[in-house]
Design a protein around this motif. Structure first.
Motif, mmCIF file in Angstrom:
data_model
loop_
_atom_site.group_PDB
_atom_site.id
_atom_site.type_symbol
_atom_site.label_atom_id
_atom_site.label_comp_id
_atom_site.label_asym_id
_atom_site.label_seq_id
_atom_site.Cartn_x
_atom_site.Cartn_y
_atom_site.Cartn_z
ATOM 1 N N UNK A 127 0.833 -1.215 0.000
ATOM 2 C CA UNK A 127 0.000 0.000 0.000
ATOM 3 C C UNK A 127 0.867 1.264 0.000
ATOM 4 N N UNK A 128 2.005 1.229 0.699
ATOM 5 C CA UNK A 128 2.903 2.400 0.663
ATOM 6 C C UNK A 128 3.454 2.569 -0.753
ATOM 7 N N UNK A 129 3.787 1.442 -1.389
ATOM 8 C CA UNK A 129 4.335 1.483 -2.752
ATOM 9 C C UNK A 129 3.334 2.091 -3.727
ATOM 10 N N UNK A 130 2.051 1.830 -3.472
ATOM 11 C CA UNK A 130 1.005 2.329 -4.376
ATOM 12 C C UNK A 130 0.888 3.854 -4.321
ATOM 13 N N UNK A 131 1.492 4.460 -3.308
ATOM 14 C CA UNK A 131 1.476 5.932 -3.221
ATOM 15 C C UNK A 131 2.593 6.545 -4.061
ATOM 16 N N UNK A 132 3.376 5.701 -4.742
ATOM 17 C CA UNK A 132 4.496 6.203 -5.554
ATOM 18 C C UNK A 132 4.323 5.768 -7.012
ATOM 19 N N UNK A 133 5.201 6.330 -7.863
ATOM 20 C CA UNK A 133 5.176 5.908 -9.268
ATOM 21 C C UNK A 133 6.222 4.832 -9.527
ATOM 22 N N UNK A 134 6.855 4.316 -8.441
ATOM 23 C CA UNK A 134 7.923 3.310 -8.582
ATOM 24 C C UNK A 134 7.717 2.141 -7.620
#
Ligand code: 3HC
Length: 294
Positions: A127-134
């Motif tokens: 879920x934290x990753x989904x807040x980024x473009x990478x």
């Protein structure tokens, strides 16, 4: 591509953030520690200085190695400082929305090849990753407290974490002197999935009058060779942190066995957060502190 890490960023200068920054600087990396709160940043830097001086006095670190480490460490209140770092390790408050906001900002300021890691104790890396473009370059690096002392690093692979990011972080962990375990991205990962139910059960034992706090702790210390009893350890970690991890386990796994003990909830409500507040399960005389070195 697997990366050779030279410069590390740390977001957050609390007990974990300052401990990670210290460990990285002493291990030979250039480090930038960022905290938006200037006072917290000063306190974090003081913690690093006192911990390093203690190591010098004990003959564990030479003065020249310590001086070099401190020269490689810089502090700032701005995330912009992360423009050149290879890996950024986030170690801020255990709040998913706040962490997502920081990850989204890190994504904008960090170079495109940088890996964004979280020291979260239980929040979903996916879920934290989904807040980024990478999302392929987002990973969990779960250090144990205190980071300079504890041998373990728990690496958490999010659903989209790439093999290159994993191999890079595993290599970094070895250069930091850590033994690695790898967890898939499920609530509590490995360590807290097992540790927090034990701490919670110790609270239930106290709550239901099975024994005194001292006997519960002595039982686990001498009976199972733990360095600290579960209640003492909960004070060391922070009762608020224990409660938030239990809530993640309870919500994420939906099993009543993770339901936080009412006594733990009540202590947190009363501000009895453990050593950092001078009172938790036990009272700590003198200045509130997070552990004997801070
Ligand atoms: N920074 C640097 N060094 C530190 C330190 C710190 N904050 N705290 C302790 N140390 C070092 C000391 O210098 C000493 O080193 P030495 O043995 O080489 O001289 C060594 O650690 C032992 O310290 P002390 O003699 O002062 O104190 P203790 O023997 O009581 O050890 C302890 C302190 C290492 C904290 C030990 O009690 C311990 O291992 N406790 C359990 C800690 C634990 O379980 N941590 C994990 C918690 S779970 C977690 O973090 C996950 C999270 O998500 C909740």
């Amino acid at each position: 591509m697997v990366m050779v890490v030279r410069e590390i960023g740390v977001v957050g200068s609390g007990q974990m953030g300052s401990g990670i920054a210290q460990l990285a600087a002493v291990s030979g990396f250039h480090v930038v520690m960022v905290d938006s709160d200037e006072n917290a940043l000063k306190k974090g830097l003081q913690n690093i200085h006192s911990s390093i001086h203690r190591a010098i006095n004990k003959g564990q670190l030479s003065k020249s190695v310590a001086d070099d480490a401190l020269q490689r460490l810089r502090c700032s209140t701005s995330l912009q400082e992360f423009h050149s770092t290879d890996v950024v390790i986030e170690a801020i408050v255990e709040n998913e929305n706040v962490k997502k906001q920081v990850f989204s900002e890190l994504d904008k300021v960090a170079k495109s090849s940088a890996i964004l890691a979280s020291n979260t104790s239980s929040i979903s890396i996916t879920r934290l990753a989904a807040a980024t473009s990478r999302p392929g370059q987002v990973i969990g690096m779960h250090f144990m407290n205190p980071p300079p002392v504890m041998k373990l690093l728990e690496i958490v692979r999010g659903a989209q974490t790439s093999e290159d990011a994993f191999v890079t972080i595993k290599g970094l962990a070895h250069r930091l002197g850590k033994t690695v375990i790898c967890s898939q991205d499920y609530p509590g990962f490995i360590v807290n999935r097992i540790l927090m139910p034990m701490i919670n059960e110790a609270f239930y034992a106290l709550y239901t009058g099975v024994a005194t706090k001292e006997d519960i702790d002595t039982g686990m210390k001498l009976g199972t060779n733990h360095p600290m009893g579960p209640l003492e350890l909960a004070d060391f970690i922070g009762l608020d942190i224990c409660l938030s991890i239990l809530k993640v386990l309870h919500d994420g796994l939906g099993d009543s066995k993770y339901c936080p003990c009412p006594l733990l909830v009540q202590y947190v409500d009363a501000g009895r957060l453990g050593r950092k507040r001078g009172i938790g399960v036990y009272s700590y005389s003198g200045t509130p502190k997070s552990n004997s070195h801070l």
